[in-house]
Design an enzyme around this catalytic site. Structure first.
Site, PDB file in Angstrom:
ATOM      1  N   TYR A 200     -32.037  -1.630  46.896  1.00 49.80           N
ATOM      2  CA  TYR A 200     -32.347  -2.312  46.453  1.00 49.80           C
ATOM      3  C   TYR A 200     -32.131  -3.998  46.291  1.00 49.80           C
ATOM      4  O   TYR A 200     -32.412  -4.651  45.140  1.00 49.80           O
ATOM      5  CB  TYR A 200     -31.105  -1.469  45.083  1.00 49.80           C
ATOM      6  CG  TYR A 200     -30.937  -1.025  44.458  1.00 49.80           C
ATOM      7  CD1 TYR A 200     -31.568   0.624  44.688  1.00 49.80           C
ATOM      8  CD2 TYR A 200     -29.840   0.299  43.538  1.00 49.80           C
ATOM      9  CE1 TYR A 200     -31.870   1.906  44.416  1.00 49.80           C
ATOM     10  CE2 TYR A 200     -29.761   1.571  43.664  1.00 49.80           C
ATOM     11  CZ  TYR A 200     -30.371   1.610  43.778  1.00 49.80           C
ATOM     12  OH  TYR A 200     -30.334   3.912  43.479  1.00 49.80           O
TER      13      TYR A 200
ATOM     14  N   HIS B  69     -30.207   7.627  51.214  1.00 44.92           N
ATOM     15  CA  HIS B  69     -30.663   7.377  49.981  1.00 44.92           C
ATOM     16  C   HIS B  69     -31.727   9.279  49.580  1.00 44.92           C
ATOM     17  O   HIS B  69     -32.137   9.911  48.387  1.00 44.92           O
ATOM     18  CB  HIS B  69     -30.965   6.713  49.358  1.00 44.92           C
ATOM     19  CG  HIS B  69     -31.695   6.068  48.152  1.00 44.92           C
ATOM     20  ND1 HIS B  69     -31.855   4.548  47.867  1.00 44.92           N
ATOM     21  CD2 HIS B  69     -31.702   6.595  47.557  1.00 44.92           C
ATOM     22  CE1 HIS B  69     -31.470   4.105  47.107  1.00 44.92           C
ATOM     23  NE2 HIS B  69     -32.246   5.683  45.892  1.00 44.92           N
TER      24      HIS B  69
HETATM   25  C1  1BO Z   1     -36.202   4.318  45.785  1.00 45.46           C
HETATM   26  C2  1BO Z   1     -34.833   4.364  44.815  1.00 45.46           C
HETATM   27  C3  1BO Z   1     -34.849   5.727  43.636  1.00 45.46           C
HETATM   28  C4  1BO Z   1     -33.432   5.561  42.894  1.00 45.46           C
HETATM   29  O1  1BO Z   1     -32.204   5.800  44.103  1.00 45.46           O
END
Ligand code: 1BO
Length: 272
Positions: free
Chosen positions: A47, A105
């Site tokens: 982010y 992630h």
């Molecule tokens: C690419 C980021 C998606 C949401 O966390």
């Protein structure tokens, strides 16, 4: 504030998501959210706002032990040494000595999952993260992760809102004592014009977004609505003084559709 308990973690049920928030706006929103009573802030390396999230945490003057901060390791840093280095970079940017929850992630099939999980567990054991978990994992990947991780995983953070059925992922999380953390919980603002949510909201004196967040909280799901508008922060956290009936819960769940997913990428796994 309610908490979702999962494998030793107490996750505040409503947090602030910061995806796509940048710079001064991000720092101000984090500070304001904490002043309004939020205690759970969600960020990620990708982010590019960890520094500003850290600024917001400090300007709020909320004590560190009251905060629950999540960050996520990006998929290009899943090789064991990279994972540790990148976690340290996140902590430096946030100016924290330990993250409350560290997540992978997205799944990355290029790196053996067991190796990445081993590194994630070592980072936890080294005291850099209090809890660890995953994000965007399917049921099969949850099973593989739980079997291959030497430390308990506390959550799977996935897209979840009334238009997307996540029953199977929720059940898999529950089977392993993990929490489901919902991102895009108000479907990127789409819920605000929803007639069903508006009708239910009217009987409780609540907005469609509040009905939607309440529907998640009543399923013992933690939600991290993102907003770039300070006035929405209070609306999103004001969901603890009413209860949806079983029938209302069912009416909200019935809004799900096979085309409900809003976040998808070429690198995403084959969804359940
Ligand atoms: C690419 C980021 C998606 C949401 O966390």
């Amino acid at each position: 504030m309610q908490f979702v308990e999962a494998n030793g973690a107490r996750i505040p049920a409503i947090g602030l998501g910061t995806w796509e928030l940048r710079g001064r706006t991000c720092a101000r929103l984090v500070e304001q959210a904490l002043k309004l009573g939020y205690r759970h802030i969600d960020t990620a390396q990708i982010y590019e706002n960890e520094r500003e999230v850290g600024e917001g945490l400090r300007s709020s003057r909320v004590k560190r032990e009251q905060l629950f901060v999540t960050t996520k390791v990006w998929t290009t840093h899943f090789a064991p040494n990279d994972l540790e280095r990148s976690t340290k970079e996140s902590l430096t940017k946030l100016r924290l000595s330990e993250i409350d929850l560290l997540l992978l992630h997205w799944p990355n099939p290029q790196v053996p999952l067991r190796e990445t999980l081993g590194a994630l567990a070592r980072v936890k054991k080294a005291g850099l993260a209090r809890h660890i978990g995953v994000s965007n994992f399917t049921v099969a990947l949850i099973e593989e992760a739980v079997a291959g991780c030497p430390e308990p995983l506390v959550c799977d953070q996935v897209e979840y809102h009334p238009y997307l059925d996540q029953t199977r992922v929720k059940q898999a999380c529950a089977r392993h004592g993990m929490a489901l953390v919902a991102y895009s919980p108000v479907a990127k603002g789409r819920v605000k014009n929803d007639e069903t949510l508006a009708r239910i909201g009217k009987t409780h004196g609540k907005t469609p977004a509040q009905v939607c967040l309440r529907w998640l909280v009543q399923q013992n799901v933690a939600a991290i609505p993102r907003t770039s508008r300070i006035e929405r922060l209070s609306e999103n956290i004001d969901v603890f003084d009413f209860t949806l009936s079983e029938l209302e819960m069912q009416h909200v769940s019935a809004l799900a559709s096979p085309k409900g997913r809003l976040t998808d990428f070429g690198f995403a796994p084959k969804w359940d």
